[in-house]
Structures are given as C-alpha cells and as structure tokens.
Design a protein around this motif. Structure first.
Motif, PDB file in Angstrom:
ATOM      1  N   LYS A 119       0.747  -1.230  -0.120  1.00  0.00           N
ATOM      2  CA  LYS A 119      -0.022  -0.022   0.007  1.00  0.00           C
ATOM      3  C   LYS A 119       0.633   1.252   0.083  1.00  0.00           C
ATOM      4  N   PRO A 120       1.573   1.381   0.870  1.00  0.00           N
ATOM      5  CA  PRO A 120       2.725   2.635   0.923  1.00  0.00           C
ATOM      6  C   PRO A 120       3.539   2.954  -0.305  1.00  0.00           C
ATOM      7  N   LEU A 121       3.929   1.694  -0.675  1.00  0.00           N
ATOM      8  CA  LEU A 121       4.854   1.753  -2.084  1.00  0.00           C
ATOM      9  C   LEU A 121       4.171   2.173  -3.121  1.00  0.00           C
ATOM     10  N   LEU A 122       2.993   1.377  -3.431  1.00  0.00           N
ATOM     11  CA  LEU A 122       2.207   1.657  -4.835  1.00  0.00           C
ATOM     12  C   LEU A 122       1.868   3.223  -4.387  1.00  0.00           C
ATOM     13  N   GLU A 123       1.441   3.767  -3.415  1.00  0.00           N
ATOM     14  CA  GLU A 123       0.989   4.904  -2.992  1.00  0.00           C
ATOM     15  C   GLU A 123       2.079   5.981  -3.553  1.00  0.00           C
ATOM     16  N   ALA A 124       3.396   5.704  -3.125  1.00  0.00           N
ATOM     17  CA  ALA A 124       4.345   6.537  -3.413  1.00  0.00           C
ATOM     18  C   ALA A 124       4.914   6.531  -4.861  1.00  0.00           C
ATOM     19  N   THR A 125       4.546   5.464  -5.567  1.00  0.00           N
ATOM     20  CA  THR A 125       4.854   5.263  -7.007  1.00  0.00           C
ATOM     21  C   THR A 125       3.760   5.545  -8.189  1.00  0.00           C
ATOM     22  N   LYS A 126       2.351   5.937  -7.560  1.00  0.00           N
ATOM     23  CA  LYS A 126       1.370   5.968  -8.414  1.00  0.00           C
ATOM     24  C   LYS A 126       1.301   7.073  -9.572  1.00  0.00           C
ATOM     25  N   ASP A 153      21.001 -11.634  15.541  1.00  0.00           N
ATOM     26  CA  ASP A 153      21.975 -10.826  14.804  1.00  0.00           C
ATOM     27  C   ASP A 153      21.005  -9.804  14.108  1.00  0.00           C
ATOM     28  N   THR A 154      21.584  -8.464  14.213  1.00  0.00           N
ATOM     29  CA  THR A 154      20.671  -7.360  13.510  1.00  0.00           C
ATOM     30  C   THR A 154      21.233  -6.622  12.519  1.00  0.00           C
ATOM     31  N   ALA A 155      20.735  -6.380  11.490  1.00  0.00           N
ATOM     32  CA  ALA A 155      21.457  -5.538  10.312  1.00  0.00           C
ATOM     33  C   ALA A 155      20.484  -5.126   9.622  1.00  0.00           C
ATOM     34  N   ILE A 156      20.729  -3.967   8.665  1.00  0.00           N
ATOM     35  CA  ILE A 156      19.707  -3.305   7.907  1.00  0.00           C
ATOM     36  C   ILE A 156      20.053  -3.937   6.386  1.00  0.00           C
ATOM     37  N   TYR A 157      18.924  -4.525   5.806  1.00  0.00           N
ATOM     38  CA  TYR A 157      18.887  -5.104   4.632  1.00  0.00           C
ATOM     39  C   TYR A 157      18.003  -4.143   3.757  1.00  0.00           C
ATOM     40  N   ASP A 158      18.349  -4.324   2.323  1.00  0.00           N
ATOM     41  CA  ASP A 158      17.264  -3.762   1.358  1.00  0.00           C
ATOM     42  C   ASP A 158      16.683  -4.592   0.614  1.00  0.00           C
ATOM     43  N   ILE A 159      15.458  -4.524   0.670  1.00  0.00           N
ATOM     44  CA  ILE A 159      14.203  -5.247   0.005  1.00  0.00           C
ATOM     45  C   ILE A 159      14.321  -4.671  -1.413  1.00  0.00           C
ATOM     46  N   VAL A 160      14.408  -5.407  -2.292  1.00  0.00           N
ATOM     47  CA  VAL A 160      14.608  -5.047  -3.877  1.00  0.00           C
ATOM     48  C   VAL A 160      13.226  -5.255  -4.411  1.00  0.00           C
ATOM     49  N   TRP A 161      12.421  -3.955  -4.885  1.00  0.00           N
ATOM     50  CA  TRP A 161      11.061  -4.181  -5.247  1.00  0.00           C
ATOM     51  C   TRP A 161      10.765  -3.843  -6.631  1.00  0.00           C
ATOM     52  N   GLN A 162       9.791  -4.321  -7.067  1.00  0.00           N
ATOM     53  CA  GLN A 162       9.434  -3.631  -8.685  1.00  0.00           C
ATOM     54  C   GLN A 162       8.004  -3.401  -8.682  1.00  0.00           C
ATOM     55  N   THR A 163       7.516  -2.324  -9.454  1.00  0.00           N
ATOM     56  CA  THR A 163       5.898  -2.412  -9.692  1.00  0.00           C
ATOM     57  C   THR A 163       5.758  -2.451 -11.152  1.00  0.00           C
ATOM     58  N   GLU A 164       4.466  -3.425 -11.318  1.00  0.00           N
ATOM     59  CA  GLU A 164       4.165  -3.509 -12.551  1.00  0.00           C
ATOM     60  C   GLU A 164       2.661  -3.060 -13.022  1.00  0.00           C
ATOM     61  N   GLY A 165       2.431  -2.671 -14.081  1.00  0.00           N
ATOM     62  CA  GLY A 165       1.185  -2.552 -14.548  1.00  0.00           C
ATOM     63  C   GLY A 165      -0.010  -3.535 -14.667  1.00  0.00           C
ATOM     64  N   GLY A 166      -1.092  -3.236 -14.269  1.00  0.00           N
ATOM     65  CA  GLY A 166      -1.934  -4.397 -14.415  1.00  0.00           C
ATOM     66  C   GLY A 166      -3.100  -4.147 -15.442  1.00  0.00           C
ATOM     67  N   LEU A 167      -3.728  -5.011 -16.060  1.00  0.00           N
ATOM     68  CA  LEU A 167      -4.724  -4.580 -16.921  1.00  0.00           C
ATOM     69  C   LEU A 167      -6.031  -4.309 -16.216  1.00  0.00           C
ATOM     70  N   SER A 192      16.986   7.464   8.104  1.00  0.00           N
ATOM     71  CA  SER A 192      17.945   8.147   7.151  1.00  0.00           C
ATOM     72  C   SER A 192      18.254   7.632   5.937  1.00  0.00           C
ATOM     73  N   LEU A 193      18.392   6.145   5.800  1.00  0.00           N
ATOM     74  CA  LEU A 193      18.443   5.455   4.531  1.00  0.00           C
ATOM     75  C   LEU A 193      17.299   5.644   3.692  1.00  0.00           C
ATOM     76  N   TRP A 194      16.024   5.304   4.259  1.00  0.00           N
ATOM     77  CA  TRP A 194      14.816   5.609   3.694  1.00  0.00           C
ATOM     78  C   TRP A 194      14.671   6.739   3.027  1.00  0.00           C
ATOM     79  N   LYS A 195      14.832   7.780   3.838  1.00  0.00           N
ATOM     80  CA  LYS A 195      14.690   9.336   3.527  1.00  0.00           C
ATOM     81  C   LYS A 195      15.464   9.608   2.342  1.00  0.00           C
ATOM     82  N   ALA A 196      16.726   9.245   1.905  1.00  0.00           N
ATOM     83  CA  ALA A 196      17.417   9.204   0.921  1.00  0.00           C
ATOM     84  C   ALA A 196      17.210   8.582  -0.317  1.00  0.00           C
ATOM     85  N   SER A 197      16.409   7.199  -0.186  1.00  0.00           N
ATOM     86  CA  SER A 197      16.197   6.434  -1.266  1.00  0.00           C
ATOM     87  C   SER A 197      14.814   6.133  -1.377  1.00  0.00           C
ATOM     88  N   GLN A 198      13.868   6.848  -0.813  1.00  0.00           N
ATOM     89  CA  GLN A 198      12.387   6.708  -1.265  1.00  0.00           C
ATOM     90  C   GLN A 198      12.070   7.041  -2.482  1.00  0.00           C
TER      91      GLN A 198
END
Length: 200
Positions: A119-126, A153-167, A192-198
C-alpha cells in the motif's frame, strides 16, 4: 735474570687488570645478548599467542553473524529468507517510520510478504511509470540457536522491489530479492536511509 722493577710490575698489573676488565665486558655483553634474545623470543611467542587469540575471537564473531538471502516465491508476492550458516527460526522486521508499516514477526519459515508494504509503496509510485524498481531498507533481527545459546543478529537489509502495471487492478508490487546493507541496529539510521532512497 734480573727481578722486574717497580715500574714493570705496575705495568704488568695494569695489563692484567685490562684483560680482566675486557673479560668482564665480554661476559656482561654475552649476558645482555642472551637476555635480549630470550626476551625477543618470549615477546614473539606472546605476540603469536595474542594474534591467534584475536583470530579465534574474529572467527567466532564472523560465525555468529547472519547473512540472510531471499528467494522470491509466488511471483514475487513473498520472499523466503534463509542463511547458509544458521538455522534461523524467527525474524523481527522493522520498517522506516515514515512508511507507516508496523513491525512484523515471522517464525519457523522466515519470510517477507509484499502485502506488508504494498500500500505505501504503490501510493508513493502511483504518479510514475508502471514499471519501477527501488530498494526499501528494513531492520531485521534474525534469531537462531547456537548449541544451547540463543543468538540474535541485527542488520539493515534492502528489499529490492518492482512495480508492474496490470490490465484490471492497476499497479502491482513484486519483491525481487534482499541485499545486506549494513550491520547496525539503529532505527534512526534506517529512517535516514529511507529518506535518501524513497521513490519520488
């Protein structure tokens, strides 16, 4: 043969004293060299022992670290998480605060669902093109058992995502993978990382 006079006797004593003094110097020098050699040998052994100790600690620390990898499943609707070195039993996942997504916990079969962030990612890329790619930083605490001791063990990871258009249903979010970003447990750093990459 005449007896040596006082002058000759004094000179003879002086020569003997010089030889005694020289012998003493050689003896002291030998002791110093022997002592220095022994100290250097001891110092070298101690240094080797310290290096081996540091190596053992470093290796133990490296073995304790989790490096999660992800396999997309169900067409990118889910990322199945695993670590080659550890049997990870649960993951706690925190998202950037600005995204408004609550923390998630996944146990037994650790995974990430696209629905959590769709929901938030599709809203941000609409307003952009149908097909977009990006990275979403997340803070993941992975827990596993090491013998009879539970470790996390704790670390920051990047989820790599992709949007696609649907019919019919408009944009759709697919998850492509997971990448280790940095080893930290800081929520502030995550924001901070999200602010730079959103997406913009």
């Amino acid at each position: 043969m005449s007896e040596p006079n006082a002058s000759e006797r004094a000179e003879s004593r002086a020569i003997r004293k010089r030889w005694v003094t020289l012998a003493e110097i050689v003896a002291v020098a030998g002791l110093l060299i022997s002592g220095t050699t022994a100290w250097l040998s001891w110092s070298e052994r101690r240094s080797d022992e310290q290096e081996k100790h540091v190596e053992k600690i470093t290796e133990a620390h490296a073995r304790a670290l989790v490096r999660l990898t992800a396999t997309p499943e169900h067409g990118g609707a889910t990322l199945a998480l695993k670590d080659a070195e550890h049997d990870v039993q649960s993951v706690d996942i925190r998202f950037p605060k600005a995204l408004g997504v609550p923390a998630q916990n996944s146990i037994l079969s650790p995974h990430i669902d696209a629905d959590w962030v769709a929901k938030p990612l599709l809203e941000a890329t609409k307003d952009g093109p149908d097909k977009r790619e990006g990275r979403l930083p997340v803070l993941i605490a992975a827990s596993y058992w090491d013998g009879d001791q539970q470790r996390t063990d704790t670390a920051i990871y990047d989820i790599v995502w992709q949007t696609e258009g649907g019919l019919i249903w408009g944009h759709k979010l697919r998850l492509k993978g997971l990448m280790l970003r940095e080893r930290t447990a800081s929520a502030a750093r995550l924001d901070s990382l999200w602010k730079a990459s959103q997406p913009r």
